[in-house]
Scaffold this active site. Structure first.
Site, PDB file in Angstrom:
ATOM      1  N   GLU A 159      10.799 -28.635 -16.678  1.00  0.00           N
ATOM      2  CA  GLU A 159       9.383 -28.737 -17.029  1.00  0.00           C
ATOM      3  C   GLU A 159       9.137 -29.054 -18.498  1.00  0.00           C
ATOM      4  O   GLU A 159       8.206 -29.783 -18.823  1.00  0.00           O
ATOM      5  CB  GLU A 159       8.659 -27.420 -16.664  1.00  0.00           C
ATOM      6  CG  GLU A 159       8.591 -27.125 -15.187  1.00  0.00           C
ATOM      7  CD  GLU A 159       7.665 -28.070 -14.431  1.00  0.00           C
ATOM      8  OE1 GLU A 159       6.850 -28.764 -15.081  1.00  0.00           O
ATOM      9  OE2 GLU A 159       7.761 -28.113 -13.196  1.00  0.00           O
ATOM     10  N   SER A 207     -11.764  23.585  23.522  1.00  0.00           N
ATOM     11  CA  SER A 207     -11.132  24.859  23.169  1.00  0.00           C
ATOM     12  C   SER A 207     -10.330  24.814  21.876  1.00  0.00           C
ATOM     13  O   SER A 207      -9.862  25.856  21.403  1.00  0.00           O
ATOM     14  CB  SER A 207     -10.226  25.321  24.316  1.00  0.00           C
ATOM     15  OG  SER A 207     -11.000  25.649  25.448  1.00  0.00           O
TER      16      SER A 207
END
Length: 694
Positions: free
Chosen positions: A94, A364
């Site tokens: 690059e 319950s």
């Protein structure tokens, strides 16, 4: 020979002087422009380097359980954690002069301008790494002269305010590598399931070639084209001296394992759990959603990925042939850490979290709150009440309530609290509720962590008012841990992209119950798994899963027309399971799924853990009783049950209902005499101790 006249000579000299003056003026203007440009760039100050970063969620084992990705999947990592091969390959292909220029490579720029003029296009680029970084941060990728000018200004600002390493680090963390992956770490994760620090040169050279054309050079889309680009990168590395030509050829030929992640944006583990974490971060801690979504946070949670996987497995295995929905919550009762959460059968089909958002009638499963209140008001496991069909009158005789037992089965005789909770007898519960006063149940439930609205009515004792699954499950923690209330904890800490700790959450633990009574309550809830407590008219409620449980456990089930529950625990793990339909009642046979999921998950989750007993306080004693009448059992009693009592509250009278022979009577009298003698000795000891002043 050409003859130059004096007039011509003067004219030529004047022209040269004008040209020199013009050159000097242009030079001064150019230098002034450069100085002005640099001054302008410097005055603008350092450009902000804020970019979107993926927020990562971690489990309790520090493994990644999920990510928050909005548009860009990015994980920022420092330059010193990036494999040097990536840095060398990037510079070679690059911007080979990166460390020698000041943001611009004028030779490359000049060459690119000439080619663009010759071709009549703007296709040829010559951007340095600094210019590309500026474009990634602040600009579009449109090939316009205006964008080029702005790019130059930003590049200058970067070069004047940041070091080369800082610019390179930023570039590698922002460049696009295709398939939604921004930055080298996300790219390494996506293409190779590795960290950027773990890539070899062959893998690094493949990735570094992608940004030139993320789709064009993607090895997933076109492997041959990507290999050609990789060859260019390796040759550039060889030209710059990072590797030899032979090594470049070897790395090109090295096989690549492209084990790419096809679901970067997917939630990996516990999606319902992660939704709760997100809500806590925004609602309780006030974090901006944008920061959570794209701020690069590291969110450390309490979720155990292994337990989560097992929870989802048993839910799917048990319910795969049904249309039932479910919710499961697993908590460490010692500190409140939520270890697993299932909010429904399929998160992709429904994001409604039934573990936290739904409100269902617990049936319950509400009774342990009632019975703890009863223990505080003088009840013991041996307290007897009659179980028979009963109509209760209240509100000064204006109202009546007539509950029934399952299948309308009643003992029509006395039974103890130990037996009543094991059989889930509704009449015993209702008599207790009326005896205590309706306010005692609401007060106790709220003390243990129930925040849903409760109404002081008779049916509250049978769980008719709706509560949340996480809410009621966590409220059992105090029974499991010796009386301490714990807050459910989902997050341990949150760290920002710079390593600063934004949130750190310690467990919230508060002693709210008597440890002795908490242990007695736990012992009572072990009874649902004790076949000795079954009766001719009813079985213990845990009978169907006793064979699935192979360690000390305590719990309570609950069933209504539309809801099936099982909440139970060991010293290490508390789990609550709800099963039902989002709309409509349970069908025949659907009431057992919650128990089966609970039992199988619990055993699987603790398969490699010690089988720990519940720690018994010193002030709790054991007594073998007849579970029907609550008296001390004799050898003649057909059923015996070991119950635990706070010292001084245990029964002292022997059961004589089953003594029919002279030998049994004689033996019972001898045992009673021994107890009375022991009482006298204790009394004498206390008198001596008092008299001696100890």
């Amino acid at each position: 020979m050409e003859v130059i006249t004096r007039k011509q000579y003067r004219r030529k000299v004047g022209l040269i002087r004008k040209l020199i003056r013009l050159t000097l003026v242009l030079g001064i203007l150019l230098m002034g422009s450069v100085v002005g440009l640099l001054t302008y760039a410097k005055m603008q100050g350092p450009p902000p380097l804020q970019v979107q970063q993926t927020t990562v969620f971690y489990g309790s084992d520090d493994s990644v359980i999920g990510q928050r990705i909005v548009g860009q999947n990015r994980h920022w990592i420092p330059l010193d954690e990036i494999n040097p091969a990536i840095i060398e390959a990037t510079i070679a292909i690059e911007d080979r002069k990166f460390y020698r220029h000041y943001g611009f490579d004028f030779i490359r720029i000049g060459s690119a301008v000439l080619k663009n003029i010759q071709q009549g296009t703007k296709a040829q680029g010559a951007s340095t790494i600094t210019q590309q970084y500026a474009r990634n941060l602040f600009l579009s990728h449109a090939k316009t002269w205006q964008r080029k000018w702005n790019e130059a200004i930003y590049a200058l600002r970067l070069e004047m305010n940041y070091s080369k390493d800082e610019i390179l680090e930023g570039y590698l963390n922002t460049i696009y590598y295709g398939h939604g992956a921004y930055g080298i770490e996300a790219a390494a994760n996506y293409y190779f399931q590795k960290s950027a620090s773990e890539l070899d040169i062959a893998e690094a050279s493949m990735l570094v070639g992608i940004p030139k054309g993320p789709l064009y050079y993607s090895p997933i889309r076109n492997y041959d084209r990507a290999k050609s680009r990789q060859s260019q990168v390796l040759n550039a590395m060889a030209t710059e001296g990072y590797i030899t030509a032979q090594e470049a050829d070897d790395f090109y030929r090295a096989p690549l394992d492209l084990d790419h992640d096809t679901s970067l944006s997917s939630l990996v583990t516990g999606p319902y759990f992660q939704d709760v974490v997100y809500q806590i971060l925004t609602d309780e801690y006030g974090l901006d959603p944008q920061i959570i979504e794209a701020g690069g946070l590291q969110v450390y949670t309490t979720l155990d990925p292994d337990l989560q996987e097992k929870a989802e497995k048993w839910v799917e295995d048990e319910l795969k042939a049904t249309e039932l929905q479910t919710a499961l919550v697993a908590i460490d009762p010692r500190n409140g850490d939520v270890k697993a959460m299932v909010g429904g059968r399929n998160y992709l089909e429904s994001q409604f979290n039934r573990a936290t958002q739904a409100r269902r009638a617990p049936g319950s499963a509400m009774k342990p709150f009632l019975y703890y209140a009863a223990l505080e008001h003088g009840f013991t496991p041996a307290t007897p009440l009659t179980s028979e069909e009963t109509t209760f009158v209240y509100d000064d005789g204006r109202e009546t309530y007539a509950p029934s037992n399952f299948n309308n089965q009643y003992a029509n005789d006395f039974m103890t609290l130990a037996k009543a909770i094991a059989l889930s007898d509704n009449i015993y519960a209702m008599k207790t509720h009326f005896f205590l006063g309706f306010d005692q149940l609401t007060t106790t439930a709220k003390r243990l962590g129930i925040e849903s609205t409760l109404t002081e009515i008779p049916s509250l004792a049978l769980g008719t008012k709706r509560v949340g699954v996480l809410e009621i499950t966590n409220s059992y923690s105090a029974f499991a841990n010796g009386g301490k209330k714990v807050e459910p904890r989902f997050i341990t800490k949150v760290v920002d992209r710079h390593g600063n700790i934004l949130i750190e959450q310690e467990p919230v633990v508060e002693q709210i119950l008597d440890p002795n009574l908490a242990y007695v309550m736990t012992d009572l809830m072990k009874g649902m798994f004790d076949l000795n407590l079954s009766s001719s008219h009813s079985e213990v409620t845990g009978r169907s899963i006793i064979h699935l449980v192979n360690r000390p456990v305590a719990g309570k089930s609950g069933t209504t027309a539309s809801d099936s529950w099982m909440i139970g625990y060991t010293p290490q793990l508390l789990t609550g399971v709800w099963v039902g339909h989002d709309q409509g009642n349970l069908q025949r046979g659907e009431g057992q799924y919650a128990k089966r999921i609970w039992a199988k998950f619990l055993e699987d989750a603790l398969a490699d853990k010690l089988k720990l007993p519940f720690p018994k306080p010193a002030n709790v004693v054991a007594a073998t009783i007849n579970p029907d009448n609550g008296r001390l059992a004799t050898d003649a009693c057909p059923v015996q049950h070991v119950s635990y009592f706070v010292a001084g509250t245990e029964p002292v009278e022997y059961c004589q209902e089953h003594i029919n022979t002279p030998e049994s009577i004689s033996k019972a009298k001898e045992e009673i005499a021994e107890i009375e003698e022991a009482k006298k000795e204790k009394l004498l000891d206390r008198f001596i101790k008092w008299f001696s002043g100890h």
